[in-house]
Design a protein around this motif. Structure first.
Motif, short mmCIF file in Angstrom:
data_model
loop_
_atom_site.label_atom_id
_atom_site.label_comp_id
_atom_site.label_asym_id
_atom_site.label_seq_id
_atom_site.Cartn_x
_atom_site.Cartn_y
_atom_site.Cartn_z
N MET A 218 11.09 -55.95 -8.33
CA MET A 218 12.22 -55.42 -7.94
C MET A 218 12.34 -55.11 -6.52
N PRO A 219 13.60 -54.78 -5.89
CA PRO A 219 13.58 -54.66 -4.50
C PRO A 219 13.16 -53.37 -4.04
N LEU A 220 11.88 -53.25 -2.99
CA LEU A 220 11.36 -51.93 -2.82
C LEU A 220 10.66 -52.13 -1.50
N GLY A 221 10.83 -51.55 -0.61
CA GLY A 221 10.00 -51.50 0.67
C GLY A 221 9.63 -49.96 1.18
N ALA A 222 8.60 -49.90 2.08
CA ALA A 222 8.18 -48.61 2.42
C ALA A 222 7.42 -48.69 3.81
#
Ligand SMILES: Cc1ncc(COP(=O)(O)O)c(C=O)c1O
Length: 393
Positions: A253-257
């Motif tokens: 799923m789309p996710l960055g940090a």
């Protein structure tokens, strides 16, 4: 019109020759197209699907979270339990100083956030990046990338950015007390897999410390087990001030940090208030999926399995057409004589049901970055298919 024709007509294109495979199902190491043909996946959606496609644990987490709630409020206003649980778990697996997680939608957005945080925290404007680095396609991230062909068409870009040679000790003197941050990939991916000497990275970190510059390590591609440790910086004897993650972080799923110490991160909350915000960053369904994937990576000890698998690839990837193999865990570049040759190999592999790719700044190199769950048998199959293609040429 076929779906393929509609795709070419109505979905904006990024090249004149998209792969345009029409995949109807993906599971574990495999994808199936509309004709029922099976593909062994050697690219994992470009280093995303570390636990394989549609891992049952990730699918369950998505379903369960979607049934509870999806979007509620812009990032950072409500206490959303999937974000809290994931931020806590990430912090628990990171050095003490990386304890505050700002979730974004993508790697490039995380890079943007890291650049803003460094400028805001240090009060400085200059940034140092590296030749052949890739950090994303937004204008800030594009300003950092180390390739003039990609940058030039979109000028003007951000001012105050200096590009150094990755690995060159003499270049480090360009880091001064005017530098807000140095942004570096812990392992350069799109350059065709370039690993830094630990001593060089340690010298870089020392220059940052001496000048009060923040060290930003981009592990969007290299993090989360891919290089054989949970974090690529771990065996290199450095700890970044800001760690940037993406890709595998969301388990598909789309996710960055971007992750920093709370004392650093806290500057984003005032002067200006709401100076760095996002509607969807840290989407609850993405965080639930990411956490399920992260727990799988840890519990199944996937990073620990990587060095043995890397070794197996290196043993099997031998052929008169292969000029070099560079790898960092399951980030593997197989170098041929030219882009044209590489393209032929990639196309023939696809015909035989093996999905590979190339690298943005190393077009003569074939990319192998399979899901970390790949088995010994699948490694043998993949390498035999590739070597079989090379025998034909
Ligand atoms: C090292 C690195 N940084 C940043 C990015 C940008 O991530 P995204 O495509 O999610 O914006 C990428 C994507 O390939 C990457 O490899």
């Amino acid at each position: 019109m076929t779906n393929r024709q509609l795709f070419l007509e109505h979905v904006a294109q990024t090249s004149e020759a998209p792969l345009a495979l029409e995949i109807v199902r993906a599971e574990g190491m495999y994808l199936w197209d509309v004709s029922g043909k099976q593909y062994l996946d050697m690219i994992a959606g470009i280093s995303v699907c570390n636990v394989g496609h549609s891992h049952p644990r990730v699918v369950t987490a998505v379903r369960e979270q979607a049934e509870k709630y999806m979007h509620l409020m812009v990032y950072g206003e409500f206490v959303e339990s999937p974000q809290v649980a994931y931020a806590r778990q990430l912090s628990a697996q990171l050095p003490q100083s990386l304890n505050s997680v700002y979730f974004t939608n993508s790697g490039a957005e995380a890079i943007e956030g890291a650049m803003k945080l460094a400028k805001r925290y240090t009060g400085r404007r200059e940034i140092v990046a590296f030749h052949h680095a890739y950090h994303g396609s937004t204008q800030g991230a594009l300003s950092l990338i180390g390739d003039e062909y990609f940058r030039n068409a979109y000028r003007p870009l951000l001012p105050g950015i200096t590009h150094l040679h990755y690995g060159a000790s003499e270049d480090l003197q360009a880091i001064t007390d005017r530098t807000a941050c140095v942004v570096a990939e812990t392992v350069q991916g799109e350059a065709g897999i370039v690993r830094p000497e630990p001593q060089w990275l340690q010298a870089l970190a020392a220059c940052c410390r001496e000048t009060g510059t923040l060290l930003v390590l981009d592990e969007v591609q290299a993090g989360l087990g891919r290089t054989g440790s949970l974090w690529a910086f771990e065996p290199l004897g450095v700890v970044p001030d800001i760690l940037v993650l993406g890709k595998a972080l969301g388990g598909g799923m789309p996710l960055g940090a971007f992750i920093a110490d709370k004392a650093v991160m806290s500057v984003l909350s005032h002067h200006p208030v709401l100076g760095h915000i996002t509607t969807f960053g840290g989407h609850p369904v993405s965080c639930a999926a990411g956490l399920a994937s992260f727990q799988t990576i840890l519990e199944e000890k996937l990073p620990q399995s990587v060095p043995g698998k890397e070794k197996r690839f290196r043993q099997l990837l031998q052929h008169r057409h292969i000029k070099a193999v560079r790898s960092s865990g399951l980030l593997i570049a197989v170098e041929f004589e030219s882009f044209e040759f590489n393209k032929q190999v990639i196309d023939r592999c696809i015909q035989k049901g093996l999905l590979t790719d190339w690298f943005l700044f190393a077009p003569a190199c074939l990319r192998m970055a399979p899901p970390l769950i790949i088995t010994e048998e699948e490694i043998r199959t993949a390498c035999a298919l590739l070597v079989g293609v090379l025998d034909e040429l």
